[in-house]
Write a protein that holds these residues in place. Structure first.
Motif, PDB file in Angstrom:
ATOM      1  N   LEU A  84       0.825  -1.199   0.000  1.00 44.86           N
ATOM      2  CA  LEU A  84       0.000   0.000   0.000  1.00 44.86           C
ATOM      3  C   LEU A  84       0.864   1.256   0.000  1.00 44.86           C
ATOM      4  CD1 LEU A  84      -2.692  -0.937   2.684  1.00 44.86           C
ATOM      5  CD2 LEU A  84      -2.837  -1.178   0.193  1.00 44.86           C
ATOM      6  N   SER A  85       0.460   2.243  -0.798  1.00 44.81           N
ATOM      7  CA  SER A  85       1.074   3.569  -0.790  1.00 44.81           C
ATOM      8  C   SER A  85      -0.033   4.581  -0.541  1.00 44.81           C
ATOM      9  CB  SER A  85       1.757   3.875  -2.133  1.00 44.81           C
ATOM     10  OG  SER A  85       2.767   2.928  -2.416  1.00 44.81           O
ATOM     11  N   GLU A  86       0.101   5.378   0.511  1.00 43.78           N
ATOM     12  CA  GLU A  86      -0.954   6.320   0.851  1.00 43.78           C
ATOM     13  C   GLU A  86      -1.049   7.432  -0.187  1.00 43.78           C
ATOM     14  OE1 GLU A  86      -1.936   9.606   4.220  1.00 43.78           O
ATOM     15  OE2 GLU A  86      -1.231   7.672   4.983  1.00 43.78           O
ATOM     16  N   LEU A  87      -2.269   7.694  -0.639  1.00 41.31           N
ATOM     17  CA  LEU A  87      -2.537   8.773  -1.589  1.00 41.31           C
ATOM     18  C   LEU A  87      -2.987  10.044  -0.889  1.00 41.31           C
ATOM     19  CD1 LEU A  87      -4.506   6.686  -4.228  1.00 41.31           C
ATOM     20  CD2 LEU A  87      -2.141   7.495  -4.414  1.00 41.31           C
ATOM     21  N   GLY A  88      -3.426   9.911   0.350  1.00 37.26           N
ATOM     22  CA  GLY A  88      -3.894  11.069   1.093  1.00 37.26           C
ATOM     23  C   GLY A  88      -4.880  10.649   2.163  1.00 37.26           C
ATOM     24  N   MET A  89      -4.969  11.482   3.189  1.00 38.13           N
ATOM     25  CA  MET A  89      -5.921  11.255   4.270  1.00 38.13           C
ATOM     26  C   MET A  89      -6.711  12.539   4.474  1.00 38.13           C
ATOM     27  SD  MET A  89      -5.351   9.888   8.201  1.00 38.13           S
ATOM     28  CE  MET A  89      -4.459   8.448   7.616  1.00 38.13           C
ATOM     29  N   LYS A  90      -8.041  12.424   4.548  1.00 35.76           N
ATOM     30  CA  LYS A  90      -8.895  13.592   4.685  1.00 35.76           C
ATOM     31  C   LYS A  90      -9.685  13.488   5.981  1.00 35.76           C
ATOM     32  CE  LYS A  90     -10.769  15.468   1.059  1.00 35.76           C
ATOM     33  NZ  LYS A  90     -10.284  16.864   1.109  1.00 35.76           N
ATOM     34  N   GLU A  91      -9.617  14.548   6.808  1.00 34.63           N
ATOM     35  CA  GLU A  91     -10.432  14.602   8.012  1.00 34.63           C
ATOM     36  C   GLU A  91     -11.892  14.820   7.634  1.00 34.63           C
ATOM     37  OE1 GLU A  91      -8.925  17.485  10.748  1.00 34.63           O
ATOM     38  OE2 GLU A  91      -7.313  16.168  11.443  1.00 34.63           O
ATOM     39  N   LEU A  92     -12.773  14.281   8.462  1.00 35.36           N
ATOM     40  CA  LEU A  92     -14.202  14.308   8.180  1.00 35.36           C
ATOM     41  C   LEU A  92     -14.938  15.174   9.179  1.00 35.36           C
ATOM     42  CD1 LEU A  92     -14.689  10.475   7.631  1.00 35.36           C
ATOM     43  CD2 LEU A  92     -14.412  12.212   5.853  1.00 35.36           C
ATOM     44  N   GLU A  93     -16.094  15.657   8.774  1.00 33.38           N
ATOM     45  CA  GLU A  93     -17.006  16.321   9.693  1.00 33.38           C
ATOM     46  C   GLU A  93     -17.975  15.267  10.207  1.00 33.38           C
ATOM     47  OE1 GLU A  93     -18.782  19.883   8.164  1.00 33.38           O
ATOM     48  OE2 GLU A  93     -17.020  20.333   6.938  1.00 33.38           O
ATOM     49  N   GLY A  94     -17.827  14.898  11.468  1.00 35.56           N
ATOM     50  CA  GLY A  94     -18.610  13.818  12.039  1.00 35.56           C
ATOM     51  C   GLY A  94     -17.725  12.916  12.872  1.00 35.56           C
ATOM     52  N   ALA A  95     -18.291  12.349  13.933  1.00 34.23           N
ATOM     53  CA  ALA A  95     -17.513  11.568  14.892  1.00 34.23           C
ATOM     54  C   ALA A  95     -17.688  10.077  14.664  1.00 34.23           C
ATOM     55  CB  ALA A  95     -17.942  11.914  16.319  1.00 34.23           C
ATOM     56  N   ASP A  96     -16.587   9.357  14.796  1.00 34.79           N
ATOM     57  CA  ASP A  96     -16.550   7.900  14.744  1.00 34.79           C
ATOM     58  C   ASP A  96     -17.159   7.324  13.463  1.00 34.79           C
ATOM     59  OD1 ASP A  96     -15.262   7.373  17.275  1.00 34.79           O
ATOM     60  OD2 ASP A  96     -17.113   8.045  18.222  1.00 34.79           O
ATOM     61  N   PRO A  97     -16.550   7.614  12.312  1.00 29.51           N
ATOM     62  CA  PRO A  97     -16.994   6.932  11.095  1.00 29.51           C
ATOM     63  C   PRO A  97     -16.832   5.428  11.269  1.00 29.51           C
ATOM     64  CG  PRO A  97     -14.839   7.938  10.770  1.00 29.51           C
ATOM     65  CD  PRO A  97     -15.337   8.436  12.077  1.00 29.51           C
ATOM     66  N   CYS A  98     -17.814   4.670  10.780  1.00 31.98           N
ATOM     67  CA  CYS A  98     -17.791   3.224  11.007  1.00 31.98           C
ATOM     68  C   CYS A  98     -17.994   2.415   9.740  1.00 31.98           C
ATOM     69  CB  CYS A  98     -18.847   2.836  12.047  1.00 31.98           C
ATOM     70  SG  CYS A  98     -20.537   3.286  11.580  1.00 31.98           S
ATOM     71  N   TYR A  99     -18.292   3.075   8.617  1.00 32.62           N
ATOM     72  CA  TYR A  99     -18.607   2.335   7.389  1.00 32.62           C
ATOM     73  C   TYR A  99     -18.368   3.262   6.199  1.00 32.62           C
ATOM     74  CZ  TYR A  99     -21.207  -1.164   4.604  1.00 32.62           C
ATOM     75  OH  TYR A  99     -21.569  -2.145   3.723  1.00 32.62           O
ATOM     76  N   LEU A 100     -17.869   2.698   5.116  1.00 34.15           N
ATOM     77  CA  LEU A 100     -17.757   3.466   3.876  1.00 34.15           C
ATOM     78  C   LEU A 100     -17.993   2.533   2.696  1.00 34.15           C
ATOM     79  CD1 LEU A 100     -14.033   4.402   3.036  1.00 34.15           C
ATOM     80  CD2 LEU A 100     -14.671   2.509   4.491  1.00 34.15           C
ATOM     81  N   THR A 101     -18.453   3.123   1.612  1.00 34.26           N
ATOM     82  CA  THR A 101     -18.759   2.350   0.415  1.00 34.26           C
ATOM     83  C   THR A 101     -18.468   3.190  -0.817  1.00 34.26           C
ATOM     84  OG1 THR A 101     -20.445   0.927  -0.595  1.00 34.26           O
ATOM     85  CG2 THR A 101     -21.181   3.057   0.201  1.00 34.26           C
ATOM     86  N   LEU A 102     -18.205   2.524  -1.934  1.00 32.00           N
ATOM     87  CA  LEU A 102     -17.982   3.184  -3.210  1.00 32.00           C
ATOM     88  C   LEU A 102     -19.197   2.967  -4.100  1.00 32.00           C
ATOM     89  CD1 LEU A 102     -14.330   1.975  -3.811  1.00 32.00           C
ATOM     90  CD2 LEU A 102     -14.995   4.355  -3.440  1.00 32.00           C
ATOM     91  N   SER A 103     -19.654   4.026  -4.740  1.00 30.67           N
ATOM     92  CA  SER A 103     -20.759   3.892  -5.682  1.00 30.67           C
ATOM     93  C   SER A 103     -20.213   3.594  -7.066  1.00 30.67           C
ATOM     94  CB  SER A 103     -21.607   5.171  -5.712  1.00 30.67           C
ATOM     95  OG  SER A 103     -20.943   6.173  -6.456  1.00 30.67           O
ATOM     96  N   SER A 104     -21.055   2.982  -7.904  1.00 32.42           N
ATOM     97  CA  SER A 104     -20.646   2.687  -9.281  1.00 32.42           C
ATOM     98  C   SER A 104     -20.487   3.950 -10.107  1.00 32.42           C
ATOM     99  CB  SER A 104     -21.679   1.767  -9.941  1.00 32.42           C
ATOM    100  OG  SER A 104     -22.957   2.379  -9.960  1.00 32.42           O
ATOM    101  N   THR A 105     -20.984   5.080  -9.576  1.00 28.80           N
ATOM    102  CA  THR A 105     -20.886   6.353 -10.286  1.00 28.80           C
ATOM    103  C   THR A 105     -19.681   7.188  -9.848  1.00 28.80           C
ATOM    104  OG1 THR A 105     -22.483   7.236  -8.686  1.00 28.80           O
ATOM    105  CG2 THR A 105     -23.339   6.487 -10.800  1.00 28.80           C
TER     106      THR A 105
END
Length: 353
Positions: A84-105
């Motif tokens: 793995l090579s990190e491309l970047g990390m982005k801080e989020l607005e919101g506490a304790d993210p627990c799930y993420l998904t990619l859309s086909s779009t």
């Protein structure tokens, strides 16, 4: 190893709970001839990468950082080594993210447990997170389970294969909230209310059968829905327990997956420490014939279902267990293979093209 390879080896990554300077994402390979699971490498630099998702091309991996100041990291996957090579990390607005998904779009969607936020981001040409294009915050809980439903808790966000609708399991509200997804923007489309104290957690869509299934953490059940791919609507048609009759004790289901052929569905039970398999009626989509298999460890959280194997991340016993899966019956058989890893909580196979 070549992660675009044939059928004998499968590349996968494991997320865990760990400090930022500790190994926390593990690169592994599964020998599909023998069931042997091998640790190849590990990566530090991200706090609590408790949920991972890879893209369809098999060359990018995304991870949340589950913390009060949440973040999402994007990684390039080396086509030969899988490093793995990190491309970047982005801080989020919101506490304790627990799930993420990619859309086909081409968007990435994130659910936040503690704050009830939903975020949608575009991706840049390298596959890193670009600008935020949508943000919504759920407010208010059902209160049926006072210590868990005092507020909204968005536990997952799942997008249909057309990329037109997103489904949010809100554990705190006892609702599946439905959003229309247009150009990455979430627009409220409706919701389905579950029995008080259900605590919906994860959700899957059986596109070929026009059915969907949600696993409910607080009342140990799976809900079957009729799913309309045109208008995105859901209709509850069944509730079924994830536990065997007569079980006494605390248990909390966590994850849910369909078999690749859509004939079976599996759920994990933390406390009962099992994987339950249900048969799916090909006409109605209803579930029956539950069979329970020991999880091969304690507190099975996330797991991966392949055509030939099921891999289970057992958080509290610090191990991944490997089971052989019978494609005809859906039954699981312990292989004795596995890995010892610290607090594994997510397994993401990388198939590539």
């Amino acid at each position: 190893m070549n992660n675009q390879r044939g059928n004998d080896e499968l590349l996968l990554y494991v997320g865990s709970y760990a400090l930022q300077d500790e190994p926390s994402i593990y690169q592994c390979k599964l020998d599909r001839n023998t069931g042997e699971l091998t640790l190849i490498d590990s990566f530090a630099g991200i706090l609590n990468p408790s949920f991972l998702v890879g893209n369809q091309d098999g060359n990018r991996l995304y991870s949340i950082s589950e913390s009060a100041q949440g973040a999402v990291a994007a990684y390039a996957i080396h086509p030969e080594s899988g490093k793995l090579s990190e491309l970047g990390m982005k801080e989020l607005e919101g506490a304790d993210p627990c799930y993420l998904t990619l859309s086909s779009t081409g968007y990435i969607l994130i659910a936040h447990y503690s704050s009830g936020h939903l975020n949608t981001f575009a991706l840049d040409t390298d596959g890193a997170l670009a600008e935020m294009v949508s943000q919504i915050q759920h407010v208010g809980g059902s209160g049926a389970v006072s210590d868990r439903q005092e507020a909204a808790h968005a536990h997952s966000i799942v997008v249909n294969q057309e990329g037109t609708y997103a489904y949010v399991s809100d554990l705190g509200q006892d609702k599946i909230v439905i959003y229309r997804l247009e150009d990455g923007k979430l627009q409220a489309s409706g919701h389905v209310e579950l029995p008080p104290g259900s605590g919906p957690r994860h959700f899957v869509i059986r596109e070929s059968g026009n059915t969907a299934y949600g696993i409910n953490e607080l009342n140990n059940s799976i809900t079957t829905y009729n799913y309309n791919s045109i208008d995105g609507d859901l209709e509850i048609v069944q509730h079924i327990s994830t536990l065997p009759e007569g079980f006494i004790g605390e248990s909390y289901p966590a994850d849910i997956h369909l078999s690749p052929d859509g004939r079976y569905i599996y759920g994990s039970n933390r406390g009962h420490d099992s994987i339950v398999r249900f048969a799916i009626d090909s006409t109605t989509g209803l579930l029956s014939e539950p069979v329970w298999s020991e999880a091969g460890g304690k507190w099975p959280r996330n797991f991966a279902v392949l055509e030939d194997y099921v891999l289970v991340a057992n958080q509290n016993s610090n191990n991944i267990a490997v089971f052989k899966r019978d494609g005809d019956t859906g039954m699981l058989t312990a292989t004795g293979s596995g890995l010892t890893l610290d607090k594994p909580v997510c397994i993401e196979p990388i198939y590539g093209k």
